[in-house]
Write an enzyme that holds these catalytic residues in place. Sequence first.
Site, PDB file in Angstrom:
ATOM      1  N   CYS A   1       4.696 -21.950 -17.871  1.00 36.52           N
ATOM      2  CA  CYS A   1       5.267 -23.129 -18.541  1.00 36.52           C
ATOM      3  C   CYS A   1       5.544 -22.818 -20.012  1.00 36.52           C
ATOM      4  CB  CYS A   1       4.396 -24.357 -18.332  1.00 36.52           C
ATOM      5  SG  CYS A   1       5.288 -25.898 -18.640  1.00 36.52           S
TER       6      CYS A   1
ATOM      7  N   HIS B   1       4.775 -24.484 -12.534  1.00 34.28           N
ATOM      8  CA  HIS B   1       3.323 -24.287 -12.462  1.00 34.28           C
ATOM      9  C   HIS B   1       2.947 -23.780 -11.076  1.00 34.28           C
ATOM     10  CE1 HIS B   1       2.005 -26.207 -16.253  1.00 34.28           C
ATOM     11  NE2 HIS B   1       3.169 -26.836 -16.137  1.00 34.28           N
TER      12      HIS B   1
ATOM     13  N   GLU C   1       0.153 -22.835 -10.091  1.00 33.46           N
ATOM     14  CA  GLU C   1      -1.186 -23.353  -9.739  1.00 33.46           C
ATOM     15  C   GLU C   1      -1.123 -24.791  -9.245  1.00 33.46           C
ATOM     16  OE1 GLU C   1       0.077 -23.222 -12.687  1.00 33.46           O
ATOM     17  OE2 GLU C   1      -0.827 -24.643 -14.088  1.00 33.46           O
TER      18      GLU C   1
END
Lengths: 225, 256
Positions: A92, A201, A203
């Site tokens: 990001c 992202h 994750e």
Amino acid sequence: MSSEDIETAPTKPTVTVLDYGSGNVRSAVRALERAGATVTLSAKAEDVLNADGLVVPGVGAFGSVMAELKSVDALRMIGRRVAGGRAVLGICVGMQVLFDAGVEHGIQEQGMGEWPGTVELLPADVVPHMGWNTVKAPEGTMLFEGIEDERFYFVHSYGVQSWDFEVLQPKMRPPLVTWSEHGAPFIAAIENGPLCATQFHPEKSGDAGARLLRNWVQSLSKKAR
Amino acid sequence: MSVAIRVIPCLDVDAGRVVKGVKFQNLRDAGDPVELAQRYDRAGADELTFLDVTASSGNRETTFDVVSRAAEQIFIPLTVGGGVREVSDVDKLLRYGADKASINTAAIARPAVIDEITRRFGSQVLVLSVDARRTQGAVTPSGFEVTTHGGRKGTGMDAIEWAKEAADRGVGEILLNSIDADGTKEGFDLELIRLVRAAVHIPIIASGGAGKPEHFPPAVAAGANAVLAASVFHFGPDSAIADVKKAIRDAGYEVR
């Protein structure tokens, strides 16, 4: 790493998630563990420099992320890792700061200048660009192997919308650039030798993101062996 | 290709358990929030929202425990609302593993808290939750008033103006809940969504009134970038999320 560690193969790659007080890093740590890494959350030089891979998360304003990175001496440490061919993954705003500059609210901030380009406001009707979007990954991608057609979770208002990479060294492989689109095409990921980054992202991108992180973590162990 | 319309189950959490009120009253227990969250993740939810409805602050720690357990096992974005008053509350939620915080009453009481939170963590971290109600007579210019206490108390503030002010102050999204539609299962308040869509350029999450999959596409057509519901998912069939996504896709919008 002790000689014993090297001999007990296969060892899990070690990853340090850079800890400089930026947002929810807990998810990144857990997701990387799930991807097969031994993860440390730290900003200590020994952890940042010695890990097989370094993850640089980042949320918030470009300028404040740069300032926070400087405050833990991360710019120098990232530079040292890249110079030594040691893997770094920016996520990001952790990706955005790798470019030349960022313009937010009319103010231009200096980036790390690893790649040419300026991070600018996305010209879309609705920003932030928030949610699951598709990407166009190039031939030869390592990060997106097996997940080329998946969607990933983005949350950002700014992005790099042009790529003018001058190939000065024909012997050097040019960076692999993955694109997405919101109002205009923007760079969703870059794979450039040891230096990788995603605007989205991983994750937070469910199974697709888990696969991307696994691809990255596995690339670390290939290098370690 | 473009960004997909997000489908977001909302879990009302009281002292560590999921509840959902009909018109915010008569709460009914629907299970363990983390278990339910995992189920929704597997069923294709694009994000999850926990709304902490715990009345006493003493029980709030149970919510942090829930957030922390959820963050260990769920790899889609998690928004947590309820009891968010200041920068330190958001900081704490992020540390426990939330990705976003939603704010409601505290921002009405002191709008500058929006600026403070978004300057610190960025716009993307903050969702403004607006409980809007149609007014009887000309209370506000748009005919929609901001309420508090689950719609029981009016504030006299115009809901559309409030959404616009919050967007200007830096909030990243608007969670737009229609008090009139909430619990009716008769569909979203489309006029409310259209008015806010015309006023702001940040994502709108439409909430309140969904009773069946067919209710969702009109909310998207009215300008919602995401749709949030509780009962439809909690008490519907296991395929409820897929059914809602299919309805949205069949109407010509992209979903994940």
